[in-house]
Motif scaffolding. Sequence first.
Motif, PDB file in Angstrom:
ATOM      1  N   UNK A  26     -27.581   6.189   8.453  1.00 46.70           N
ATOM      2  CA  UNK A  26     -28.411   7.271   8.974  1.00 46.70           C
ATOM      3  C   UNK A  26     -28.877   8.195   7.851  1.00 46.70           C
ATOM      4  N   UNK A  27     -28.015   8.447   6.867  1.00 45.63           N
ATOM      5  CA  UNK A  27     -28.332   9.391   5.804  1.00 45.63           C
ATOM      6  C   UNK A  27     -28.627   8.723   4.464  1.00 45.63           C
ATOM      7  N   UNK A  28     -28.129   7.507   4.254  1.00 42.33           N
ATOM      8  CA  UNK A  28     -28.327   6.853   2.971  1.00 42.33           C
ATOM      9  C   UNK A  28     -27.274   7.173   1.937  1.00 42.33           C
ATOM     10  N   UNK A  29     -26.204   7.828   2.320  1.00 37.17           N
ATOM     11  CA  UNK A  29     -25.113   8.114   1.387  1.00 37.17           C
ATOM     12  C   UNK A  29     -24.056   7.012   1.484  1.00 37.17           C
ATOM     13  N   UNK A  30     -23.520   6.641   0.327  1.00 38.12           N
ATOM     14  CA  UNK A  30     -22.450   5.661   0.266  1.00 38.12           C
ATOM     15  C   UNK A  30     -21.342   6.184  -0.633  1.00 38.12           C
ATOM     16  N   UNK A  31     -20.169   5.600  -0.482  1.00 37.17           N
ATOM     17  CA  UNK A  31     -19.073   5.781  -1.422  1.00 37.17           C
ATOM     18  C   UNK A  31     -18.781   4.418  -2.037  1.00 37.17           C
ATOM     19  N   UNK A  32     -18.567   4.384  -3.328  1.00 36.45           N
ATOM     20  CA  UNK A  32     -18.335   3.112  -4.021  1.00 36.45           C
ATOM     21  C   UNK A  32     -17.255   3.293  -5.078  1.00 36.45           C
ATOM     22  N   UNK A  33     -16.552   2.212  -5.334  1.00 36.44           N
ATOM     23  CA  UNK A  33     -15.512   2.208  -6.368  1.00 36.44           C
ATOM     24  C   UNK A  33     -15.965   1.287  -7.495  1.00 36.44           C
ATOM     25  N   UNK A  34     -15.841   1.772  -8.720  1.00 41.34           N
ATOM     26  CA  UNK A  34     -16.285   1.025  -9.897  1.00 41.34           C
ATOM     27  C   UNK A  34     -15.099   0.710 -10.795  1.00 41.34           C
ATOM     28  N   UNK A  35     -15.036  -0.554 -11.227  1.00 35.50           N
ATOM     29  CA  UNK A  35     -13.987  -0.979 -12.138  1.00 35.50           C
ATOM     30  C   UNK A  35     -12.614  -0.749 -11.550  1.00 35.50           C
ATOM     31  N   UNK A  36     -11.711  -0.188 -12.382  1.00 34.57           N
ATOM     32  CA  UNK A  36     -10.343   0.072 -11.929  1.00 34.57           C
ATOM     33  C   UNK A  36     -10.139   1.545 -11.593  1.00 34.57           C
ATOM     34  N   UNK A  37     -11.221   2.267 -11.348  1.00 33.62           N
ATOM     35  CA  UNK A  37     -11.093   3.670 -10.999  1.00 33.62           C
ATOM     36  C   UNK A  37     -10.441   3.816  -9.624  1.00 33.62           C
ATOM     37  N   UNK A  38      -9.561   4.784  -9.504  1.00 31.61           N
ATOM     38  CA  UNK A  38      -8.867   4.993  -8.237  1.00 31.61           C
ATOM     39  C   UNK A  38      -9.687   5.831  -7.273  1.00 31.61           C
ATOM     40  N   UNK A  39     -10.592   6.641  -7.800  1.00 35.25           N
ATOM     41  CA  UNK A  39     -11.400   7.500  -6.948  1.00 35.25           C
ATOM     42  C   UNK A  39     -12.762   6.855  -6.714  1.00 35.25           C
ATOM     43  N   UNK A  40     -13.332   7.170  -5.550  1.00 38.22           N
ATOM     44  CA  UNK A  40     -14.661   6.652  -5.230  1.00 38.22           C
ATOM     45  C   UNK A  40     -15.724   7.649  -5.682  1.00 38.22           C
ATOM     46  N   UNK A  41     -16.924   7.146  -5.840  1.00 40.99           N
ATOM     47  CA  UNK A  41     -18.061   7.957  -6.250  1.00 40.99           C
ATOM     48  C   UNK A  41     -19.077   7.971  -5.121  1.00 40.99           C
ATOM     49  N   UNK A  42     -19.538   9.163  -4.736  1.00 48.00           N
ATOM     50  CA  UNK A  42     -20.555   9.293  -3.704  1.00 48.00           C
ATOM     51  C   UNK A  42     -21.937   9.177  -4.329  1.00 48.00           C
ATOM     52  N   UNK A  43     -22.777   8.334  -3.744  1.00 45.03           N
ATOM     53  CA  UNK A  43     -24.119   8.089  -4.266  1.00 45.03           C
ATOM     54  C   UNK A  43     -25.123   8.150  -3.125  1.00 45.03           C
ATOM     55  N   UNK A  44     -26.330   8.545  -3.458  1.00 40.76           N
ATOM     56  CA  UNK A  44     -27.420   8.543  -2.495  1.00 40.76           C
ATOM     57  C   UNK A  44     -28.335   7.369  -2.801  1.00 40.76           C
ATOM     58  N   UNK A  45     -28.550   6.502  -1.819  1.00 35.97           N
ATOM     59  CA  UNK A  45     -29.325   5.283  -2.046  1.00 35.97           C
ATOM     60  C   UNK A  45     -30.801   5.572  -2.315  1.00 35.97           C
ATOM     61  N   UNK A  46     -31.274   6.767  -1.968  1.00 36.44           N
ATOM     62  CA  UNK A  46     -32.683   7.080  -2.167  1.00 36.44           C
ATOM     63  C   UNK A  46     -32.977   7.598  -3.565  1.00 36.44           C
ATOM     64  N   UNK A  47     -31.974   8.142  -4.246  1.00 33.47           N
ATOM     65  CA  UNK A  47     -32.245   8.821  -5.517  1.00 33.47           C
ATOM     66  C   UNK A  47     -31.407   8.338  -6.692  1.00 33.47           C
ATOM     67  N   UNK A  48     -30.333   7.612  -6.456  1.00 35.17           N
ATOM     68  CA  UNK A  48     -29.407   7.284  -7.541  1.00 35.17           C
ATOM     69  C   UNK A  48     -29.627   5.910  -8.155  1.00 35.17           C
ATOM     70  N   UNK A  49     -30.733   5.246  -7.838  1.00 29.80           N
ATOM     71  CA  UNK A  49     -31.123   3.991  -8.485  1.00 29.80           C
ATOM     72  C   UNK A  49     -30.010   2.947  -8.430  1.00 29.80           C
ATOM     73  N   UNK A  50     -29.461   2.775  -7.243  1.00 32.98           N
ATOM     74  CA  UNK A  50     -28.433   1.766  -7.037  1.00 32.98           C
ATOM     75  C   UNK A  50     -29.101   0.429  -6.753  1.00 32.98           C
ATOM     76  N   UNK A  51     -28.545  -0.641  -7.313  1.00 28.67           N
ATOM     77  CA  UNK A  51     -29.084  -1.980  -7.121  1.00 28.67           C
ATOM     78  C   UNK A  51     -28.021  -2.881  -6.506  1.00 28.67           C
ATOM     79  N   UNK A  52     -28.496  -3.978  -5.899  1.00 29.42           N
ATOM     80  CA  UNK A  52     -27.579  -5.037  -5.517  1.00 29.42           C
ATOM     81  C   UNK A  52     -27.061  -5.732  -6.770  1.00 29.42           C
TER      82      UNK A  52
END
Length: 255
Positions: A26-52
């Motif tokens: 509904x909003x386009x916000x996601x949380x994702x985990x990268x590498x071995x980081x324990x915390x997730x990162x919040x990203x906006x799919x409309x502005x943060x240039x996330x790719x498949x």
Amino acid sequence: MKALAPGTVIFHRHRGYGVITTVNLLTGWISARFGNESRTLDLNLSTDEVQFADGEAILFRRAPPDRMPHARLMAVVRELHQAGYQKLYLYSWPKPSGLHWRWHLFTGPRDWMQRSWREGWYGSGADYNSNPVMGWGDSPGASTEELIHALARFDPQGLAHALGRDEDHTAWFAQVCDALLPGYMYSLDMQRPDGGPLTDMPPVPVIPVRATLPPYSGPDIAWPPGWAGLWSKVHVMPAPRINLTGLPEVPEQAD
């Protein structure tokens, strides 16, 4: 656009490869985990240039995914009707908040108000926003054929109850699908002033399933067969059953 769901592998130019842990269609916000980081990162799919993971851009604003499952369910029901499962019905109605729409597939007798409930045959757009599956063991973004096979594997006994003929409803449903799919869905929302009876039968409400679609401007959608008699009286919930045990009953939780 490909399916967006928890578990989808993505690529971010500053963080590298990661995995989506939560998503809100509904909003386009996601949380994702990268590498071995324990915390997730919040990203906006409309502005943060996330790719498949394969490098395809996620164009959430320009090519948004369906934020509710109803249009996909309509396509499933239409295909099953054509295969002889005409006693299959799709009821959809809004939550009190108006932000999301519930859906309910039921089979057997065409009783819109006293329809049968089977586990896994109902859900809400609110749940779909976070995990875009129907709950039948299907995968996000599954095609209509894949959804039908998933439902048949999930509850073959329940689907068998849909075998039979209901020609007037099947004809109505086919006309509705031709007018609305793939971008719109119907809502069987019977609104009445101050709880009184309705005097007219307005067109069926139509809602777009993607954020970028304009309001529906096509032909009016008539109500399904079997609804005509429902407009002449006020509907009330059935009276609670008599409790003869003397023990208080635990109320069922509503979604």
